[in-house]
Design an enzyme around this catalytic site. Structure first.
Site, PDB file in Angstrom:
ATOM      1  N   ASP A 103      51.630 -30.223  44.884  1.00 26.15           N
ATOM      2  CA  ASP A 103      52.476 -30.093  43.703  1.00 26.15           C
ATOM      3  C   ASP A 103      52.765 -28.636  43.336  1.00 26.15           C
ATOM      4  OD1 ASP A 103      52.875 -32.804  43.294  1.00 26.15           O
ATOM      5  OD2 ASP A 103      51.129 -33.014  41.983  1.00 26.15           O
ATOM      6  N   HIS A 257      50.350 -34.892  49.345  1.00 25.74           N
ATOM      7  CA  HIS A 257      50.606 -36.308  49.100  1.00 25.74           C
ATOM      8  C   HIS A 257      52.083 -36.594  49.245  1.00 25.74           C
ATOM      9  CE1 HIS A 257      50.982 -34.232  45.219  1.00 25.74           C
ATOM     10  NE2 HIS A 257      51.916 -35.120  44.931  1.00 25.74           N
ATOM     11  N   ARG A 272      52.787 -38.306  35.051  1.00 27.29           N
ATOM     12  CA  ARG A 272      51.906 -37.278  35.608  1.00 27.29           C
ATOM     13  C   ARG A 272      51.646 -36.166  34.610  1.00 27.29           C
ATOM     14  NH1 ARG A 272      54.024 -33.511  40.393  1.00 27.29           N
ATOM     15  NH2 ARG A 272      54.441 -32.068  38.682  1.00 27.29           N
TER      16      ARG A 272
END
Ligand SMILES: O=C(O)CCC(=O)C(=O)O
Ligand SMILES: [Fe+2]
Length: 303
Positions: A103, A257, A272
């Site tokens: 991320d 991911h 999130r």
């Protein structure tokens, strides 16, 4: 009296992922429980908690803050109405991240961890995969480890990481991509990052890494594919089938991911929250260098 003796850790694979039972994440977590979760994240990289139905956005934020300062939802994508720190991962809004990534690595202080909660899960498909990037580094042959140790990669948000597979969503995904790329961010990170808590070395690449510094595009692409192939080996992965109320809590410094877009037209929505991270450091102590974009408003300096 502490209730933490009820907590159980159930590993899902030998290398990554564990399901934790016996914790209500919306309840008050004492320091011992927070410490045990921290330890389990370092060991298993991604933790899963089922049936967390009480974890609404306020409770999800309160949970995250037990582990450190949170970021805003995203450097360019606005958060949920009333919750600027919560990112709405909604397939109907064009947000389905089908590229392998860590991320927000296009900023100089990428998040330390992300906490993702399923609000609406599709009846089939829509799983998320996580990869252990420390295991991927560890299993490289020594000459490739030495090469990786020496390299830096340019990470940027200037590409379409949500992809574009379904015609009916193309307009939404394009609109999402326009917002995603509306401010240019570029950062040079060491390709191998030393974990600030465990000291573990891990490949620090993923979809936002677009170019290895000092190489031609052709050589850079070949090396990025080579490292990606090691990260994505099935032995390094865990796969999670979402049910509403499920929570995934992952270490963003030693994982990648991606979502799997195999759920037809079914709705899929997750929320999130991310924890602020620090500046990555390579094996020789060299640090990440920001190139473009100011992330000060996105991420507070971690304590
Ligand atoms: O939708 C997913 O499965 C993954 C979403 C994602 O990449 C994230 O929340 O950081
Ligand atoms: Fe992500």
């Amino acid at each position: 009296m502490s209730l933490s003796h009820r907590i159980e850790v159930h590993p899902l694979t030998g290398r990554i992922g564990a399901e934790i039972t016996g914790i209500d994440l919306a309840g008050a977590l004492d320091d011992e429980i927070v410490g045990r979760i921290r330890g389990a994240i370092l060991e298993w990289k991604v933790l899963f908690f089922r049936e967390q139905h009480a974890l609404d956005p306020d409770a999800q934020l309160a949970l995250a803050r037990r582990f450190g300062p949170v970021t805003s939802a995203h450097p360019t994508v606005p958060g949920l109405g009333g919750h600027p720190e919560v990112l709405d991962v909604d397939a109907a809004g064009g947000n389905i991240a089908v590229q392998w990534h860590t991320d927000v690595t296009f900023v100089d202080r990428p998040p330390h961890a992300s906490i993702l909660r399923a609000v609406v899960a599709p009846p089939y498909g829509g799983d998320t995969l996580w990869a252990n990037t420390a295991a991927a580094y560890e299993e490289l042959p020594a000459p490739l480890r030495a090469l990786a140790d020496s390299l830096d990669a340019l990470h940027t948000n200037q590409f379409d990481y949500v992809g574009s597979r379904r015609r009916d969503l193309d307009a939404k995904r394009r609109a999402y991509a326009d917002v995603f790329t509306s401010v240019r961010y570029e950062t040079l990170h060491p390709v191998v990052r030393v974990h600030p808590e465990s000291g573990e070395r891990a490949l620090f690449l993923g979809g936002f890494a677009r170019r290895i510094e000092g190489l031609t595009p052709r050589d850079s692409d070949a090396l990025l594919r080579l490292f990606a192939a090691h990260v994505e080996r099935p032995e390094n992965l865990v796969r999670w089938r979402w049910r509403p109320g499920d929570v995934a809590f992952w270490d963003n410094r030693s994982t990648q991911h991606r979502a799997i877009a195999d759920f037809g037209r079914a709705p899929r929505r997750l929320h999130r929250v991310t924890l602020a991270g620090d500046v990555p450091v390579g094996v020789d102590g060299r640090r990440t260098r920001p190139v473009a974009g100011d992330s000060a408003a996105y991420t507070p300096v971690a304590a």
